[in-house]
Design a protein around this motif. Structure first.
Motif, PDB file in Angstrom:
ATOM      1  N   ILE A  92       0.764  49.863  39.328  1.00  0.00           N
ATOM      2  CA  ILE A  92       0.301  49.783  40.874  1.00  0.00           C
ATOM      3  C   ILE A  92      -0.499  50.919  41.136  1.00  0.00           C
ATOM      4  N   THR A  93      -1.618  50.797  41.935  1.00  0.00           N
ATOM      5  CA  THR A  93      -2.664  51.867  42.117  1.00  0.00           C
ATOM      6  C   THR A  93      -2.427  52.108  43.774  1.00  0.00           C
ATOM      7  N   HIS A  94      -2.126  53.331  43.908  1.00  0.00           N
ATOM      8  CA  HIS A  94      -1.991  53.654  45.334  1.00  0.00           C
ATOM      9  C   HIS A  94      -3.284  53.703  45.825  1.00  0.00           C
ATOM     10  N   VAL A  95      -3.479  53.282  47.148  1.00  0.00           N
ATOM     11  CA  VAL A  95      -4.645  53.208  47.983  1.00  0.00           C
ATOM     12  C   VAL A  95      -4.913  54.243  48.967  1.00  0.00           C
ATOM     13  N   LEU A  96      -5.739  55.352  48.823  1.00  0.00           N
ATOM     14  CA  LEU A  96      -5.628  56.332  49.849  1.00  0.00           C
ATOM     15  C   LEU A  96      -6.879  55.945  50.645  1.00  0.00           C
ATOM     16  N   SER A  97      -6.359  55.848  52.118  1.00  0.00           N
ATOM     17  CA  SER A  97      -7.355  55.342  53.120  1.00  0.00           C
ATOM     18  C   SER A  97      -8.027  56.680  53.317  1.00  0.00           C
ATOM     19  N   ILE A  98      -9.441  56.640  54.275  1.00  0.00           N
ATOM     20  CA  ILE A  98      -9.987  57.685  54.510  1.00  0.00           C
ATOM     21  C   ILE A  98      -9.546  58.855  55.386  1.00  0.00           C
ATOM     22  N   GLY A  99      -9.492  60.062  54.972  1.00  0.00           N
ATOM     23  CA  GLY A  99      -8.987  61.140  55.773  1.00  0.00           C
ATOM     24  C   GLY A  99      -9.679  62.299  55.203  1.00  0.00           C
ATOM     25  N   SER A 100      -9.459  63.464  55.767  1.00  0.00           N
ATOM     26  CA  SER A 100      -9.902  64.865  55.226  1.00  0.00           C
ATOM     27  C   SER A 100      -9.602  65.167  53.620  1.00  0.00           C
ATOM     28  N   VAL A 116      -9.352  65.427  45.595  1.00  0.00           N
ATOM     29  CA  VAL A 116      -8.130  64.776  44.754  1.00  0.00           C
ATOM     30  C   VAL A 116      -8.148  64.968  43.272  1.00  0.00           C
ATOM     31  N   ARG A 117      -9.317  65.005  42.678  1.00  0.00           N
ATOM     32  CA  ARG A 117      -9.277  65.312  41.295  1.00  0.00           C
ATOM     33  C   ARG A 117      -8.805  66.817  40.853  1.00  0.00           C
ATOM     34  N   GLU A 118      -9.108  67.609  41.833  1.00  0.00           N
ATOM     35  CA  GLU A 118      -8.647  69.077  41.434  1.00  0.00           C
ATOM     36  C   GLU A 118      -6.953  69.276  41.682  1.00  0.00           C
ATOM     37  N   ARG A 119      -6.466  68.210  42.522  1.00  0.00           N
ATOM     38  CA  ARG A 119      -5.224  68.178  42.930  1.00  0.00           C
ATOM     39  C   ARG A 119      -4.318  67.670  41.692  1.00  0.00           C
ATOM     40  N   VAL A 120      -4.915  66.313  41.367  1.00  0.00           N
ATOM     41  CA  VAL A 120      -4.007  65.604  40.557  1.00  0.00           C
ATOM     42  C   VAL A 120      -4.282  65.820  39.203  1.00  0.00           C
ATOM     43  N   GLY A 121      -5.021  66.724  38.647  1.00  0.00           N
ATOM     44  CA  GLY A 121      -5.618  66.779  37.294  1.00  0.00           C
ATOM     45  C   GLY A 121      -6.386  65.959  36.586  1.00  0.00           C
ATOM     46  N   ALA A 122      -6.570  66.127  35.351  1.00  0.00           N
ATOM     47  CA  ALA A 122      -7.544  65.327  34.563  1.00  0.00           C
ATOM     48  C   ALA A 122      -6.954  64.013  34.045  1.00  0.00           C
ATOM     49  N   ASP A 123      -5.505  63.862  34.015  1.00  0.00           N
ATOM     50  CA  ASP A 123      -5.005  62.796  33.397  1.00  0.00           C
ATOM     51  C   ASP A 123      -4.721  61.717  34.474  1.00  0.00           C
ATOM     52  N   ILE A 124      -4.919  61.633  35.607  1.00  0.00           N
ATOM     53  CA  ILE A 124      -4.635  60.842  36.741  1.00  0.00           C
ATOM     54  C   ILE A 124      -6.049  59.882  36.818  1.00  0.00           C
ATOM     55  N   ALA A 144      -0.966  63.735  45.711  1.00  0.00           N
ATOM     56  CA  ALA A 144      -0.152  64.832  44.925  1.00  0.00           C
ATOM     57  C   ALA A 144       1.272  64.179  45.126  1.00  0.00           C
ATOM     58  N   GLU A 145       1.633  63.676  46.384  1.00  0.00           N
ATOM     59  CA  GLU A 145       2.904  63.227  46.576  1.00  0.00           C
ATOM     60  C   GLU A 145       3.215  61.992  45.773  1.00  0.00           C
ATOM     61  N   HIS A 146       2.085  61.253  45.672  1.00  0.00           N
ATOM     62  CA  HIS A 146       2.294  59.974  44.792  1.00  0.00           C
ATOM     63  C   HIS A 146       2.341  60.035  43.364  1.00  0.00           C
ATOM     64  N   VAL A 147       1.845  61.135  42.846  1.00  0.00           N
ATOM     65  CA  VAL A 147       2.017  61.642  41.332  1.00  0.00           C
ATOM     66  C   VAL A 147       3.453  61.948  41.428  1.00  0.00           C
ATOM     67  N   GLU A 148       3.953  62.742  42.091  1.00  0.00           N
ATOM     68  CA  GLU A 148       5.444  62.852  41.961  1.00  0.00           C
ATOM     69  C   GLU A 148       6.334  61.643  41.922  1.00  0.00           C
ATOM     70  N   MET A 149       5.837  60.712  42.740  1.00  0.00           N
ATOM     71  CA  MET A 149       6.580  59.458  42.725  1.00  0.00           C
ATOM     72  C   MET A 149       6.442  58.696  41.313  1.00  0.00           C
ATOM     73  N   GLY A 150       5.318  58.784  40.487  1.00  0.00           N
ATOM     74  CA  GLY A 150       5.258  58.406  39.258  1.00  0.00           C
ATOM     75  C   GLY A 150       3.829  57.668  39.197  1.00  0.00           C
ATOM     76  N   TYR A 151       3.036  57.616  40.375  1.00  0.00           N
ATOM     77  CA  TYR A 151       1.731  56.759  40.186  1.00  0.00           C
ATOM     78  C   TYR A 151       0.799  57.620  39.386  1.00  0.00           C
ATOM     79  N   ARG A 152       0.019  56.767  38.505  1.00  0.00           N
ATOM     80  CA  ARG A 152      -0.791  57.438  37.661  1.00  0.00           C
ATOM     81  C   ARG A 152      -2.414  56.836  37.900  1.00  0.00           C
ATOM     82  N   SER A 153      -2.536  56.099  38.884  1.00  0.00           N
ATOM     83  CA  SER A 153      -3.695  55.763  39.458  1.00  0.00           C
ATOM     84  C   SER A 153      -3.825  55.695  40.863  1.00  0.00           C
TER      85      SER A 153
END
Length: 371
Positions: free
Chosen positions: A133-141, A178-186, A150-159
């Motif tokens: 499942i890909t988590h959808v990030l709606s527009i925000g800051s 987002v890229r800086e927060r989740v790292g290169a593997d997501i 980052a919260e959803h990476v902790e839940m197991g999301y990879r995309s």
């Protein structure tokens, strides 16, 4: 077997938090649920989630079309004759794909229940075991989107699918955060929802995020500007996906002829349901184009229908059907094993509709009967 009654429910699905994309903000999700009954007593459910900006239909117009045109036209028809059902609907009214999808999905639910098989067995059988499942990030800051990711990476999301489509350089800031927060593997997929309008703005954005390693860029330009997609594809090295620019066979032919995209996002609400979606998937397969099944943020009913399409075809390589995860209350019980989805083997859509919740969320309702 014949269709004897269709009940039409206009509902608002409550969202856990607002859903914000380039062209609109949703605090609740308007939906139309169809309950179709046959002379054999088998009941099927369908759903329509129209979008003024994408399908050209409003919630109110879809309800009216179903009540006055489509439901009366299919009363008395055999719900298992899918080609004929679509022919009947197309003779009554042009276009209105989201409205037609509700009838189509209900017919497939009935057919599966009648034959005691899941819908995917009616359209080729099950190919995929499960989808991430890909988590959808709606527009925000940038900070808010990065924190949510980052919260959803902790839940197991990879995309993640990032909704952008405001000012292009502000969007680049969001993607970088987002890229800086989740790292290169997501995996990060960027959906512009037409917001960058043209090729020149899109190419500027792509130059600015060259090092951010995005999976693909989805619908950066206006829906009807296929030539702009061709230009971007010729000048950029990122995979391109067409979404709003693909409705039916006409657009798919042009996309294939011009080699305008690497991927296409097939949505049942854009093309008219399960039956036409399978036609588009086969066309894409013949052209070597990968497909995603997406949604308009639908309930368990519409989401399950999309999953059955996705699970049945080899060239379906991703899904984005997360509506039920965004609702604080849903009418059905589609089950996710976050961060994966695995369909059950129940007949039809495999979804049980809670009629009490359906009535609770209903704003108005009509019944179309035989005779």
């Amino acid at each position: 077997m014949k269709i004897t009654q269709i009940e039409i429910y206009a509902i608002h699905l409550p969202l856990i938090e607002p859903f914000i994309i380039s062209y609109d903000r949703y605090d609740t999700m308007p939906s139309i649920i169809v309950k179709m009954t046959t002379d054999t007593g088998v009941i099927g459910y369908g759903e329509s989630v129209p979008d003024d900006h994408v399908t050209g239909e409003s919630w109110e117009s879809t309800y009216a079309v179903l009540k006055h045109q489509l439901a009366p036209a299919v009363i008395g028809q055999n719900p298992m004759e899918f080609e004929k059902i679509h022919e009947v609907m197309n003779k009554v009214i042009r276009d209105v794909p989201a409205a037609k999808a509700a009838i189509d999905i209900a017919c497939f639910d009935i057919a599966g229940k009648t034959l005691q098989v899941p819908v995917y067995q009616l359209i080729g059988g099950r190919f995929h075991k499960k989808f991430p499942i890909t988590h959808v990030l709606s527009i925000g800051s940038p900070e808010k989107m990065a924190n949510e990711a980052a919260e959803h990476v902790e839940m197991g999301y990879r995309s993640f699918k990032m909704k952008v489509g405001t000012e292009v350089m502000k969007d680049v800031e969001r993607i970088k955060a987002v890229r800086e927060r989740v790292g290169a593997d997501i995996a990060i997929r960027v959906d512009v929802n037409q917001g960058w309008v043209n090729a020149s703005t899109t190419l500027r954005g792509l130059r600015a995020m060259r090092d951010l390693d995005i999976d693909w860029l989805e619908q950066p330009v206006k829906a009807d500007d296929i030539d702009a997609m061709v230009e971007i594809k010729s000048k950029a090295d990122v995979s391109l996906m067409i979404d709003e620019g693909l409705h039916g066979v006409k657009e798919m032919r042009e996309i294939i002829a011009k080699r305008a995209a690497d991927k296409v996002n097939i949505k049942l609400m854009k093309c008219g349901g399960i039956y036409p979606a399978m036609k588009l998937a086969v066309m894409a397969e013949m052209a070597g184009i990968e497909c995603q099944v997406g949604s308009m943020v639908e309930s368990s009913v519409g989401s399950a229908a999309g999953f059955h399409v996705a699970f049945s075809k080899k060239n379906m390589t991703s899904v984005e059907l997360t509506g039920p995860l965004k609702f604080s209350k849903d009418i059905g019980d589609l089950h996710y094993e976050v961060p994966f989805i695995e369909l059950n083997e129940k007949p039809g859509l495999g979804v049980t509709v809670d009629e009490a919740i359906l009535e609770e969320l209903c704003k108005f309702k009509d019944v179309v009967k035989e005779g």
